[in-house]
Design a protein around this motif. Structure first.
Motif, PDB file in Angstrom:
ATOM      1  N   UNK A   1       2.229   2.807   9.063  1.00 21.48           N
ATOM      2  CA  UNK A   1       0.935   3.351   9.489  1.00 21.48           C
ATOM      3  C   UNK A   1      -0.121   3.049   8.428  1.00 21.48           C
ATOM      4  N   UNK A   2      -0.657   1.849   8.479  1.00 20.13           N
ATOM      5  CA  UNK A   2      -1.591   1.376   7.459  1.00 20.13           C
ATOM      6  C   UNK A   2      -2.836   2.262   7.361  1.00 20.13           C
ATOM      7  N   UNK A   3      -3.361   2.684   8.507  1.00 23.70           N
ATOM      8  CA  UNK A   3      -4.589   3.479   8.493  1.00 23.70           C
ATOM      9  C   UNK A   3      -4.401   4.783   7.726  1.00 23.70           C
ATOM     10  N   UNK A   4      -3.318   5.497   7.985  1.00 28.08           N
ATOM     11  CA  UNK A   4      -3.090   6.769   7.298  1.00 28.08           C
ATOM     12  C   UNK A   4      -2.759   6.566   5.823  1.00 28.08           C
ATOM     13  N   UNK A   5      -2.061   5.482   5.522  1.00 27.84           N
ATOM     14  CA  UNK A   5      -1.735   5.195   4.120  1.00 27.84           C
ATOM     15  C   UNK A   5      -3.017   4.950   3.332  1.00 27.84           C
ATOM     16  N   UNK A   6      -3.896   4.111   3.877  1.00 30.27           N
ATOM     17  CA  UNK A   6      -5.165   3.829   3.213  1.00 30.27           C
ATOM     18  C   UNK A   6      -6.000   5.092   3.063  1.00 30.27           C
ATOM     19  N   UNK A   7      -5.972   5.910   4.098  1.00 25.20           N
ATOM     20  CA  UNK A   7      -6.739   7.152   4.070  1.00 25.20           C
ATOM     21  C   UNK A   7      -6.286   8.044   2.911  1.00 25.20           C
ATOM     22  N   UNK A   8      -4.974   8.168   2.728  1.00 24.65           N
ATOM     23  CA  UNK A   8      -4.430   9.009   1.649  1.00 24.65           C
ATOM     24  C   UNK A   8      -4.824   8.459   0.281  1.00 24.65           C
ATOM     25  N   UNK A   9      -4.808   7.139   0.150  1.00 20.80           N
ATOM     26  CA  UNK A   9      -5.202   6.515  -1.117  1.00 20.80           C
ATOM     27  C   UNK A   9      -6.690   6.740  -1.383  1.00 20.80           C
TER      28      UNK A   9
ATOM     29  N   UNK B   1       3.410   9.924   0.851  1.00 18.77           N
ATOM     30  CA  UNK B   1       4.182   8.723   1.171  1.00 18.77           C
ATOM     31  C   UNK B   1       5.433   9.076   1.975  1.00 18.77           C
ATOM     32  N   UNK B   2       6.000  10.230   1.687  1.00 16.99           N
ATOM     33  CA  UNK B   2       7.187  10.678   2.407  1.00 16.99           C
ATOM     34  C   UNK B   2       6.847  11.150   3.806  1.00 16.99           C
ATOM     35  N   UNK B   3       5.618  11.642   3.972  1.00 16.18           N
ATOM     36  CA  UNK B   3       5.185  12.197   5.252  1.00 16.18           C
ATOM     37  C   UNK B   3       4.622  11.136   6.195  1.00 16.18           C
ATOM     38  N   UNK B   4       4.062  10.064   5.649  1.00 19.64           N
ATOM     39  CA  UNK B   4       3.384   9.045   6.449  1.00 19.64           C
ATOM     40  C   UNK B   4       4.326   7.871   6.703  1.00 19.64           C
ATOM     41  N   UNK B   5       4.371   7.418   7.929  1.00 20.01           N
ATOM     42  CA  UNK B   5       5.244   6.298   8.295  1.00 20.01           C
ATOM     43  C   UNK B   5       4.847   5.049   7.510  1.00 20.01           C
ATOM     44  N   UNK B   6       5.809   4.318   6.964  1.00 18.75           N
ATOM     45  CA  UNK B   6       5.507   3.135   6.141  1.00 18.75           C
ATOM     46  C   UNK B   6       4.717   2.045   6.858  1.00 18.75           C
TER      47      UNK B   6
ATOM     48  N   UNK C   1       3.121   5.938  -2.915  1.00 24.02           N
ATOM     49  CA  UNK C   1       4.272   6.680  -3.428  1.00 24.02           C
ATOM     50  C   UNK C   1       4.138   6.971  -4.915  1.00 24.02           C
ATOM     51  N   UNK C   2       3.430   6.110  -5.640  1.00 21.44           N
ATOM     52  CA  UNK C   2       3.241   6.307  -7.077  1.00 21.44           C
ATOM     53  C   UNK C   2       2.221   7.402  -7.376  1.00 21.44           C
ATOM     54  N   UNK C   3       1.195   7.551  -6.526  1.00 14.33           N
ATOM     55  CA  UNK C   3       0.153   8.536  -6.797  1.00 14.33           C
ATOM     56  C   UNK C   3       0.321   9.830  -5.990  1.00 14.33           C
ATOM     57  N   UNK C   4       1.019   9.748  -4.847  1.00  8.26           N
ATOM     58  CA  UNK C   4       1.179  10.919  -3.986  1.00  8.26           C
ATOM     59  C   UNK C   4       2.481  10.779  -3.203  1.00  8.26           C
ATOM     60  N   UNK C   5       3.576  11.118  -3.868  1.00  9.97           N
ATOM     61  CA  UNK C   5       4.901  10.928  -3.268  1.00  9.97           C
ATOM     62  C   UNK C   5       5.071  11.738  -1.985  1.00  9.97           C
ATOM     63  N   UNK C   6       4.491  12.933  -1.945  1.00  6.14           N
ATOM     64  CA  UNK C   6       4.638  13.785  -0.757  1.00  6.14           C
ATOM     65  C   UNK C   6       3.995  13.140   0.461  1.00  6.14           C
TER      66      UNK C   6
ATOM     67  N   UNK D   1       0.837  -1.207   0.000  1.00  8.50           N
ATOM     68  CA  UNK D   1       0.000   0.000   0.000  1.00  8.50           C
ATOM     69  C   UNK D   1       0.872   1.257   0.000  1.00  8.50           C
ATOM     70  N   UNK D   2       1.944   1.229   0.760  1.00  2.53           N
ATOM     71  CA  UNK D   2       2.824   2.400   0.825  1.00  2.53           C
ATOM     72  C   UNK D   2       3.507   2.632  -0.520  1.00  2.53           C
TER      73      UNK D   2
END
Length: 462
Positions: free
Chosen positions: A162-170, A155-160, A148-153, A143-144
């Motif tokens: 932290x599944x909840x925040x990664x999913x939220x960004x996607x 991905x750089x800001x969210x801890x690899x 990184x492919x759709x929103x590199x910024x 997921x991370x």
């Protein structure tokens, strides 16, 4: 001259007396209480989450207690969308809303425009639901990488991890076509915005921070856990466990099933049944709800081995709850310090400290001071009680939206401040020195001349 009716917010660690003060202020100023506790929004677990009792709720109107079942998700966005209309309605009636709770992120969502949500997101399409199912089958690392492919910024800001925040960004990108980074930038560029998000919603806000000496608070929290057993905690946990433990495949990673006060008892609940609960209740009732000491457990084992084993496990669960609760109270303390007192460019209302360490001093040290602060504010008069001084966070000028990976310790860090702390930590230094020592030893070993094997002598035996 009267000022606008204020929004009153009561902050503080678990066990500092927030419920008590909220009731007193609601009765004194005719306000209504809005619970900002991420676990108390759910039905059940009244004892485990220290929910206001029915008698306490009868003293003042409460909002956002028991508004969701454990089988359904309830996020900070749900909370914000439910709480803001209540605040607006109360202010329109000149009744002070009194926000009280220990989930500081919930409180932040009311005070500042910090969350990203859209109408499209609220009405999720079938495609989005299918996408959520696909994401559920992906690892956090996958997921991370996708983020990184759709929103590199982001991905750089969210801890690899932290599944909840990664999913939220996607999900934000899938539902709006905009990246989370783009939406955050729009929010921050509003007048009064800053790196943490948008501007302050309610300038007429009073923050009351209940503080307690840590050793006093630790003792208070331990006694509260012991008191929960006497209130019927075991029966409440058993009913909840039987009803909801298997409600989802991710039972112990979502929502109320991760609440402090339940998850610590899962080992006991999974091993024993309600009949054993009754045996323990009988024992505890006979012994004034005092759990046995290690010596007493050893003495019991020869006569009542099964009872002793279950009591030992229950005691272990209670000890874990006490430990976790103390840790959580310190985490709450750190959050308030960093987000309310040390934000460099954030609009933060005045924060007033009230010491609740001495129970007998409560009327003068807590209630009277809070009353004076609110009265002075409403009457637009100077108050003899001064707000806390703002402080500067040591990482205020550092980039907090960049990631670092320590190859020596195999750990990820988000933000320059945490990265700097790690590099200075003794643990990192010890591992770095250990690695260097091994490298030196390997180099020395490689540099040593290799001894030639001794040639075998011819066998002269006949």
């Amino acid at each position: 001259m009267l000022r606008k009716v204020p929004l009153i917010v009561i902050l503080g660690s678990t066990g500092t007396g927030k419920t008590k003060l909220s009731l007193e202020l609601a009765e004194r100023f005719g306000g209504e209480i809005i619970s900002a506790d991420s676990m108390q929004v759910y039905t059940n677990l009244d004892i485990a989450t220290a929910k206001a009792t029915k008698e306490e709720q009868a003293r003042a109107r409460h909002h956002l207690l028991d508004v969701a079942t454990p089988a359904e998700p309830f996020t900070v966005t749900h909370f914000r969308d439910a709480a803001l209309p209540i605040i607006e309605q109360l202010l329109a009636k000149s009744k002070p809303p009194i926000v009280v709770g220990g989930t500081n992120y919930y409180i932040e969502s009311l005070l500042w425009d910090i969350l990203v949500s859209t109408k499209e997101e609220q009405a999720a399409t079938v495609e989005q639901q299918l996408s959520a199912e696909l994401m559920a089958g992906m690892s956090t690392a996958e997921l991370h990488q996708h983020l990184a492919q759709i929103d590199a910024s982001s991905a750089n800001r969210i801890h690899p991890n932290n599944r909840r925040k990664i999913q939220r960004a996607i999900e934000v990108y899938q539902s709006t076509g905009q990246t989370l980074s783009e939406k955050l930038m729009e929010q921050r560029q509003q007048p009064g915005g800053n790196r943490l998000g948008g501007p302050l919603r309610y300038p007429h806000t009073i923050l009351l921070w209940l503080r307690c000496q840590q050793d006093v608070l630790n003792e208070r929290l331990d006694k509260r856990v012991d008191g929960m057993l006497q209130q019927g905690l075991l029966k409440e946990l058993r009913q909840f466990h039987n009803s909801y433990a298997n409600v989802t495949l991710q039972a112990y990673t979502k929502g109320v099933l991760q609440t402090i006060g339940y998850k610590e008892f899962v080992p006991y609940l999974q091993k024993y049944d309600a009949q054993q609960d009754d045996r323990l209740e009988a024992y505890l009732s006979e012994h004034q709800y005092q759990l046995p000491t290690s010596e007493q457990l050893l003495a019991m084992e020869s006569e009542a081995e099964h009872l002793a084993a279950s009591l030992k496990l229950l005691s272990s669960c209670c000890a874990e709850l006490k430990l976790v609760t103390r840790r959580y109270s310190k985490k709450q303390l750190k959050w308030i310090n960093n987000r309310f007192l040390a934000s460099k460019d954030r609009q933060v209302p005045d924060l007033y400290e009230l010491d609740t360490s001495i129970v007998s001093a409560w009327p003068e040290a807590v209630f009277k001071r809070a009353e004076c602060i609110i009265d002075s504010y409403c009457q637009a008069q100077n108050c003899e009680i001064l707000p806390m001084a703002k402080r500067v966070h040591p990482g205020a000028d550092l980039n907090e939206e960049t990631s670092h990976f320590c190859a020596i310790c195999a750990r990820h860090f988000v933000g320059e401040y945490q990265w700097g702390l790690h590099l200075k930590s003794n643990k990192h230094k010890r591992r770095r020195e250990s690695q260097r020592r091994k490298q030196r030893e390997a180099a020395e070993q490689a540099a040593r001349p290799q001894s030639k094997p001794v040639a075998e002598l011819p066998d002269k035996t006949l």
